[in-house]
Each structure stands twice: as C-alpha cells, then as structure tokens.
Motif scaffolding. Structure first.
Motif, PDB file in Angstrom:
ATOM      1  N   UNK A 191      43.157  49.459  32.151  1.00  0.00           N
ATOM      2  CA  UNK A 191      41.915  49.479  31.388  1.00  0.00           C
ATOM      3  C   UNK A 191      41.466  48.081  30.986  1.00  0.00           C
ATOM      4  N   UNK A 192      42.377  47.253  30.547  1.00  0.00           N
ATOM      5  CA  UNK A 192      42.013  45.900  30.124  1.00  0.00           C
ATOM      6  C   UNK A 192      41.398  45.083  31.257  1.00  0.00           C
ATOM      7  N   UNK A 193      42.005  45.009  32.456  1.00  0.00           N
ATOM      8  CA  UNK A 193      41.327  44.297  33.550  1.00  0.00           C
ATOM      9  C   UNK A 193      40.002  44.937  33.961  1.00  0.00           C
ATOM     10  N   UNK A 194      39.917  46.262  33.906  1.00  0.00           N
ATOM     11  CA  UNK A 194      38.676  46.930  34.299  1.00  0.00           C
ATOM     12  C   UNK A 194      37.536  46.583  33.354  1.00  0.00           C
ATOM     13  N   UNK A 238      38.204  37.501  49.498  1.00  0.00           N
ATOM     14  CA  UNK A 238      39.211  36.828  48.678  1.00  0.00           C
ATOM     15  C   UNK A 238      39.436  37.582  47.376  1.00  0.00           C
ATOM     16  N   UNK A 239      38.352  38.019  46.747  1.00  0.00           N
ATOM     17  CA  UNK A 239      38.485  38.768  45.491  1.00  0.00           C
ATOM     18  C   UNK A 239      39.113  40.136  45.747  1.00  0.00           C
ATOM     19  N   UNK A 240      38.704  40.797  46.832  1.00  0.00           N
ATOM     20  CA  UNK A 240      39.282  42.099  47.149  1.00  0.00           C
ATOM     21  C   UNK A 240      40.775  41.981  47.422  1.00  0.00           C
ATOM     22  N   UNK A 241      41.170  40.956  48.164  1.00  0.00           N
ATOM     23  CA  UNK A 241      42.595  40.774  48.449  1.00  0.00           C
ATOM     24  C   UNK A 241      43.386  40.452  47.187  1.00  0.00           C
ATOM     25  N   UNK A 242      42.768  39.708  46.264  1.00  0.00           N
ATOM     26  CA  UNK A 242      43.442  39.423  44.997  1.00  0.00           C
ATOM     27  C   UNK A 242      43.619  40.698  44.170  1.00  0.00           C
ATOM     28  N   UNK A 278      43.312  53.113  41.079  1.00  0.00           N
ATOM     29  CA  UNK A 278      41.928  53.194  41.562  1.00  0.00           C
ATOM     30  C   UNK A 278      40.936  52.455  40.669  1.00  0.00           C
ATOM     31  N   UNK A 279      40.967  52.588  39.329  1.00  0.00           N
ATOM     32  CA  UNK A 279      39.939  51.904  38.527  1.00  0.00           C
ATOM     33  C   UNK A 279      39.898  50.400  38.740  1.00  0.00           C
ATOM     34  N   UNK A 280      41.055  49.761  38.787  1.00  0.00           N
ATOM     35  CA  UNK A 280      41.072  48.311  38.971  1.00  0.00           C
ATOM     36  C   UNK A 280      40.501  47.918  40.323  1.00  0.00           C
ATOM     37  N   UNK A 281      40.842  48.646  41.358  1.00  0.00           N
ATOM     38  CA  UNK A 281      40.329  48.330  42.689  1.00  0.00           C
ATOM     39  C   UNK A 281      38.819  48.502  42.762  1.00  0.00           C
ATOM     40  N   UNK A 304      36.989  45.714  40.509  1.00  0.00           N
ATOM     41  CA  UNK A 304      37.078  44.374  41.099  1.00  0.00           C
ATOM     42  C   UNK A 304      36.305  44.301  42.413  1.00  0.00           C
ATOM     43  N   UNK A 305      36.177  45.418  43.130  1.00  0.00           N
ATOM     44  CA  UNK A 305      35.350  45.412  44.335  1.00  0.00           C
ATOM     45  C   UNK A 305      33.877  45.224  43.970  1.00  0.00           C
ATOM     46  N   UNK A 306      33.448  45.848  42.882  1.00  0.00           N
ATOM     47  CA  UNK A 306      32.081  45.634  42.428  1.00  0.00           C
ATOM     48  C   UNK A 306      31.867  44.200  41.958  1.00  0.00           C
ATOM     49  N   UNK A 307      32.879  43.630  41.342  1.00  0.00           N
ATOM     50  CA  UNK A 307      32.787  42.223  40.954  1.00  0.00           C
ATOM     51  C   UNK A 307      32.695  41.328  42.181  1.00  0.00           C
ATOM     52  N   UNK A 308      33.425  41.669  43.224  1.00  0.00           N
ATOM     53  CA  UNK A 308      33.349  40.886  44.459  1.00  0.00           C
ATOM     54  C   UNK A 308      31.971  40.982  45.099  1.00  0.00           C
TER      55      UNK A 308
END
Length: 350
Positions: free
Chosen positions: A98-101, A49-53, A22-25, A28-32
């Motif tokens: 955590x690192x990607x988040x 595109x970002x969400x699918x990635x 959940x945290x990564x999704x 990254x959705x906020x980044x999108x």
C-alpha cells in the motif's frame, strides 16, 4: 480430508500473494506510462526501465520477506500462537504494497506537472482503477485472514447458536436463585422494573452491572421467514470487511477530484488515508482497536474534511464529516466523561 485442507490453503495463499503483488505492478506501470509519454519524443526505454524495476521490487520483497514469513508461520505454529494483537500478513501488505502504491499514485501527477510545468495537461479526473485495486486487495487479504479459521463447507453456527447452551444454563441458575429469593421474601412484594441487575454464572452477587431491556426481537422457527433470518459469521465477515473501510475508501476517492490532485491537498488526503489503514495490522478483537480507530481515522479525518470543505467547498461529503465528529465525541463521552461525578449517574429513558 487433508486434500481439502491443502486445496483451501493453496487457494488462500494464491489469492493473498496476488493481492500482495498486483497493486504495486499496476500502479508503477501507470507511473511508467505517465513518465514516458510526457517526454518528447516518447521514450520506451524509460518505460521498460521503470517496469523492470517494479518487477524486481515485487520479486525481491516476495522472496526475501513474504515467502519466508509465510513458511515460518506455517511451519512454526508455536511462534504463530505467540503473536497477539497484530497480524504479520496485513502488516506486510500495508507496508510493502500500500505504501509504494500510494506514493507512486501521487508521483503520477507530480511527474506530469514537473515536466510540463502546468496542470492543464492533467486529466479532468484521475482513473478510479488504481485506488479501487489497492483497497480491494487489502480487503481481500483481510477477509482471507478472518475466514481462515472457519470451514468453507457445511453450516456454521451463528453467535446465538454457539451461546445457546450457556444462555440456557444462565437462565436456569437465574430462575433458581429468583425462586429461592421469592420463597424467603414472599411477604414483601417487589414492583417490576425494566432495569434489573444481572447475576453472574457462578451465583456471586458482587460487581453486578445493570442489564437493560430493549425492544423484543422476533424469532422465526419455520417457513420462509426462518430461511430469511439465517445468520452465518462467514457471510458477515465479507459485509463487515467492506463496511469497515468505507470511510477510508471515500476519503481516497476525494483525491481523484481535480481541485485536490492538482493542488497540494493530495498529499494530506493520501497521507491520512494511509495512516487510517494502519489499523488493519491489528487483530479484529484487539481491545485497542476502538481507540486506534479514533486516533488514526476519525480524528484526523475531521481536520482533513473540515479543511477541504472550508478551502475547496463540499468536494467531500458533509455526512462523512458528521460521522467522524459524532463517533469521536460519543467515544470520548461514554468512555471518559461518564467517569466523572456529574456524568456518572445511571439514567434510563423508560
């Protein structure tokens, strides 16, 4: 009985997998959203595109790393027992989630600043949900890993209950040894001291260490006070897990201050906060954990908090800086300086 264990296993695994994904999704959705709304006109294709990635990333690490490791640890118990000092599940969460988040949390503000060329478009305060979500998921996994060895039903004996037999045996042996010594040395009275030497269980007198007597703790055997004095290690796991990361939580929340995330200090805050989370990969009773806490959290936080206070003012609590300094100095003094001659004399107050 087997069905209850299976239900417990499934619930724990489902919670851990949710905390892993959940945290990564969410981040990254906020980044999108930030990346698509800063374009003129807003580009939905870029958003999806970002969400699918992000979905592809979570699915890949889950199928290629998370699930194989979990199956291996469950099927090959002899391999799991050979793992000493570190926790594979926590390492996967810290490295793969955590690192990607944290990286995309920084990228949200950087994308907005780079596209618009100004920090005026940034909000006054960053939303608290991403940071709280990432750290809460880490704490949930930490609690589950600690709670896994305990039953969820029935009364769990506290530390005092578990060691009551050993304590009684030590007391019996100690009283017996003291009685024999009093019979042999009855003609020489000895003054009562508040500090005495503790005897090992086997009756050996070598390598004895001073045992200090502090204030007497109350014990309650009946009534409402007995009910209120109950202690269960399973409940203490929840309390300890949240208190363990209170300092890191406070540091990460500082990144939400506008004077921090609109400047380059956001990098230092997130980097050193992530470094402090690396302690979570080690087992709770690892002998190196205290040293790692100083090296990975308290010592770096001293420089980060002191720099933030000097440059940006008291946007971080001074109490946090005092805690880091005091913990670091006390650790160095009591573990290293007391070995020298001038600090080695044993003293007591009264």
């Amino acid at each position: 009985m087997a069905s209850r264990k299976l239900i417990k296993l499934l619930v724990f695994e489902l919670l851990e997998f949710t905390a892993f994904c959940v945290p990564t999704l969410v981040i990254m959705e906020q980044f999108a959203v930030a990346s698509s709304t800063t374009r003129r006109p807003p580009d939905k294709t870029h958003y999806w595109l970002i969400v699918s990635c992000s979905i592809a990333y979570v699915a890949s690490v889950s199928l290629l790393i998370w699930v194989p490791v979990k199956v291996l640890l469950y099927k090959k118990r002899h391999l799991y027992q050979k793992i000493k000092g570190w926790r594979p599940v926590m390492m996967m969460c810290v490295v793969l989630t955590t690192l990607p988040s944290f990286s995309f949390s920084i990228a949200v503000t950087e994308v907005q600043k780079n596209i618009n060329g100004s920090t005026d478009v940034l909000p006054d305060m960053l939303p608290d949900l991403p940071v709280s979500l990432v750290l809460t998921c880490l704490i949930v996994v930490d609690i589950i890993e600690k709670l896994r060895i305990y039953p969820l039903r029935g009364r769990q004996k506290s530390n005092e209950d578990r060691h009551i037999h050993t304590t009684n045996l030590q007391q019996i042996r100690t009283v017996t040894c003291e009685a024999k010594q009093n019979e042999e040395n009855s003609t020489r009275p000895q003054p009562a001291n508040r500090t005495h030497l503790s005897r090992p269980l086997g009756g050996a007198t070598g390598n004895s260490s001073p045992e200090l007597e502090g204030p007497q703790e109350p014990t309650f055997e009946w009534g409402i006070l007995r009910t209120l004095s109950q202690q269960d290690v399973r409940a203490e796991i929840f309390l300890g897990s949240f208190l363990l990361w209170a300092d890191t939580i406070e540091m990460v929340r500082v990144a939400g201050h506008p004077r921090v995330y609109k400047s380059g200090w956001v990098y230092a805050v997130y980097i050193f906060s992530y470094i402090s989370l690396l302690r979570m990969m080690f087992t709770p009773r690892n002998p190196l954990l205290n040293s790692l806490a100083i090296l990975l959290q308290d010592l770096p936080f001293i420089f980060v908090r002191l720099s933030l206070i000097i440059v940006l003012g008291t946007i971080t609590p001074v109490l946090g800086l005092f805690k880091n300094v005091l913990v670091t100095l006390s650790y160095v003094y009591f573990n290293f300086l007391t070995r020298f001659r001038m600090f080695s004399t044993f003293e007591r107050s009264f």
